[in-house]
Design an enzyme around this catalytic site. Structure first.
Site, PDB file in Angstrom:
ATOM      1  N   ASP A  47      44.567  35.961  49.433  1.00  0.00           N
ATOM      2  CA  ASP A  47      44.586  36.944  48.187  1.00  0.00           C
ATOM      3  C   ASP A  47      45.542  37.944  48.854  1.00  0.00           C
ATOM      4  OD1 ASP A  47      43.184  35.353  46.579  1.00  0.00           O
ATOM      5  OD2 ASP A  47      41.452  36.636  46.352  1.00  0.00           O
TER       6      ASP A  47
ATOM      7  N   LYS B  83      39.622  30.147  43.715  1.00  0.00           N
ATOM      8  CA  LYS B  83      38.232  30.278  42.714  1.00  0.00           C
ATOM      9  C   LYS B  83      37.572  29.322  43.353  1.00  0.00           C
ATOM     10  CE  LYS B  83      41.402  31.406  38.680  1.00  0.00           C
ATOM     11  NZ  LYS B  83      41.076  32.884  38.875  1.00  0.00           N
TER      12      LYS B  83
ATOM     13  N   THR C 222      31.714  34.303  29.173  1.00  0.00           N
ATOM     14  CA  THR C 222      31.425  35.476  29.839  1.00  0.00           C
ATOM     15  C   THR C 222      32.187  36.723  29.117  1.00  0.00           C
ATOM     16  OG1 THR C 222      33.314  35.149  31.250  1.00  0.00           O
ATOM     17  CG2 THR C 222      31.178  34.300  31.924  1.00  0.00           C
TER      18      THR C 222
ATOM     19  N   GLY D 155      28.020  41.144  29.429  1.00  0.00           N
ATOM     20  CA  GLY D 155      27.168  40.063  29.688  1.00  0.00           C
ATOM     21  C   GLY D 155      27.616  38.558  29.328  1.00  0.00           C
TER      22      GLY D 155
ATOM     23  N   ASP E  50      36.661  46.674  41.122  1.00  0.00           N
ATOM     24  CA  ASP E  50      37.457  45.687  41.319  1.00  0.00           C
ATOM     25  C   ASP E  50      36.783  44.420  41.000  1.00  0.00           C
ATOM     26  OD1 ASP E  50      39.221  43.821  42.163  1.00  0.00           O
ATOM     27  OD2 ASP E  50      39.261  44.194  44.164  1.00  0.00           O
TER      28      ASP E  50
ATOM     29  N   THR F 187      38.169  41.435  40.651  1.00  0.00           N
ATOM     30  CA  THR F 187      38.551  40.140  41.331  1.00  0.00           C
ATOM     31  C   THR F 187      37.439  39.389  41.728  1.00  0.00           C
ATOM     32  OG1 THR F 187      40.520  41.314  42.062  1.00  0.00           O
ATOM     33  CG2 THR F 187      40.106  39.046  42.784  1.00  0.00           C
TER      34      THR F 187
ATOM     35  N   GLY G 105      33.973  36.486  38.076  1.00  0.00           N
ATOM     36  CA  GLY G 105      33.794  35.378  37.343  1.00  0.00           C
ATOM     37  C   GLY G 105      33.491  34.094  38.292  1.00  0.00           C
ATOM     38  N   ASP G 106      34.299  34.173  39.377  1.00  0.00           N
ATOM     39  CA  ASP G 106      33.762  32.928  40.154  1.00  0.00           C
ATOM     40  C   ASP G 106      32.286  33.291  40.918  1.00  0.00           C
ATOM     41  OD1 ASP G 106      36.410  32.381  39.952  1.00  0.00           O
ATOM     42  OD2 ASP G 106      37.081  33.691  41.843  1.00  0.00           O
TER      43      ASP G 106
HETATM   44  O1  RIB Z   1      39.322  34.419  40.643  1.00  0.00           O
HETATM   45  C1  RIB Z   1      39.956  35.336  41.664  1.00  0.00           C
HETATM   46  C2  RIB Z   1      40.851  34.426  42.263  1.00  0.00           C
HETATM   47  O2  RIB Z   1      41.627  33.907  41.604  1.00  0.00           O
HETATM   48  C3  RIB Z   1      41.400  35.007  43.512  1.00  0.00           C
HETATM   49  O3  RIB Z   1      40.550  35.115  44.691  1.00  0.00           O
HETATM   50  C4  RIB Z   1      42.718  34.367  43.719  1.00  0.00           C
HETATM   51  O4  RIB Z   1      42.717  33.866  44.766  1.00  0.00           O
HETATM   52  C5  RIB Z   1      42.757  33.467  42.375  1.00  0.00           C
HETATM   53  O5  RIB Z   1      42.562  32.146  42.737  1.00  0.00           O
END
Ligand code: RIB
Length: 306
Positions: free
Chosen positions: A20, A47, A223, A228, A251, A253, A256-257
């Protein structure tokens, strides 16, 4: 008795691993415009890689099946997985440069991402077939869409009766019925729900969940960011909203993962979907309070509720 070169995994993640490249911006440039941003930060991401690290940091026995390049970014990603305790014997190396994600983060913590798949695009159905023992050893398999669709279809076909598939269709793409039918759950955010459902999407999470359930998944989780998540289960017919704790987002980023990984792990431990989602929203909320993707994921102690 279980006989396999691998021990039993609570979670097998199949998916992307990206470096990233992150720049904080006051606002995103319009077409043809240039803006200045912060110093560049390079973080391990993707992800699939994010989900594996998030689950392992929570304490899950986790394995990752992915492909990275034979380069510095690939080594960064492998180091991050190993430091978190992820079994990386399923991470294949070579064939193309490691995937890269170009990420801008604005002052509200929202991100925009462009991914160059690189080696992720070379994770093939054959690679999945060759990883049979990993699938046999997994209670839950989690997959996303930053790898080729025919590879995702192979993953769906590799599910054994006792194994559960969690799919986050990100970035969204049309999915074959055979894949949708084994999702339990399909995990979407608003953008993914609208993109999959198109014009007929409706405007509420209930409508999206109902429409998505009719396309085949056994369950759906929508989500909702700070609101929530909505959990919908075709077996019980129940639609339950799970609230998120209030936090200050810096942030988003990878949040969701982290949510999906926590959900998948707890399902593998035998929790009901709503109960697992209640834990997962706490994990997702904790992840938005820190910068970066993998660096922001909490331990189980940090999210243990009252
Ligand atoms: O969901 C976030 C991810 O999406 C980031 O880490 C990036 O690499 C993209 O895959």
């Amino acid at each position: 008795m279980h006989e396999n070169e691998y021990d039993r995994y609570e979670l097998l993640v199949v998916g992307s691993a990206n470096a990233d490249l992150v720049i904080e911006v006051e606002r995103r440039p319009a077409a043809g415009e240039t803006v200045l941003g912060s110093d560049l930060a390079v973080h391990p991401g993707g992800k699939g890689g994010n989900q594996a690290v998030a689950a392992a940091r929570l304490g899950a026995r986790t394995a990752l099946l992915a492909r990275v390049g034979d380069d510095a970014h690939g080594r960064l990603l492998l180091e991050s997985q190993r430091a978190a305790g992820v079994d990386t014997r399923g991470v294949l190396v070579g064939g193309a440069p490691t995937g890269v994600a170009l990420i801008t983060v604005d002052p509200s913590g929202d991100n925009s991402i462009v991914v160059s798949p690189g080696a992720n695009g070379r994770l093939t159905p054959e690679d999945i077939r060759a990883a049979g023992p990993l699938f046999e050893a997994a209670r839950v398999v989690s997959v996303q869409l930053e790898i080729p669709l025919d590879t995702v279809a192979e993953v769906a076909g590799a599910m054994s009766p006792g194994t559960r598939l969690v799919l986050n269709p990100s970035p969204p793409a049309p999915l074959p019925d055979s894949v949708l039918a084994v999702c339990d759950p399909l995990v979407v955010n608003e953008h993914e729900a609208r993109s999959i459902l198109g014009e007929a999407a409706g405007s509420t999470a209930q409508e999206w969940a109902r429409a998505l359930l009719t396309s085949g998944p056994r369950s759906v989780v929508v989500t909702l960011g700070a609101q929530g998540a909505l959990v919908a289960d075709s077996r019980t017919g129940a639609f339950v909203t799970v609230p998120s704790p209030e936090v200050e987002a810096v942030d988003t980023t990878g949040a969701g993962d982290a949510f999906t990984a926590a959900l998948a792990w707890r399902l593998g431990q035998g929790e009901e979907l709503t109960e697992a989602a209640a834990f997962a929203v706490r994990v997702g909320a904790a992840a938005v309070t820190r910068h970066g993707a993998q660096a922001s994921f909490p331990t189980a102690e940090e999210v243990s509720g009252p």
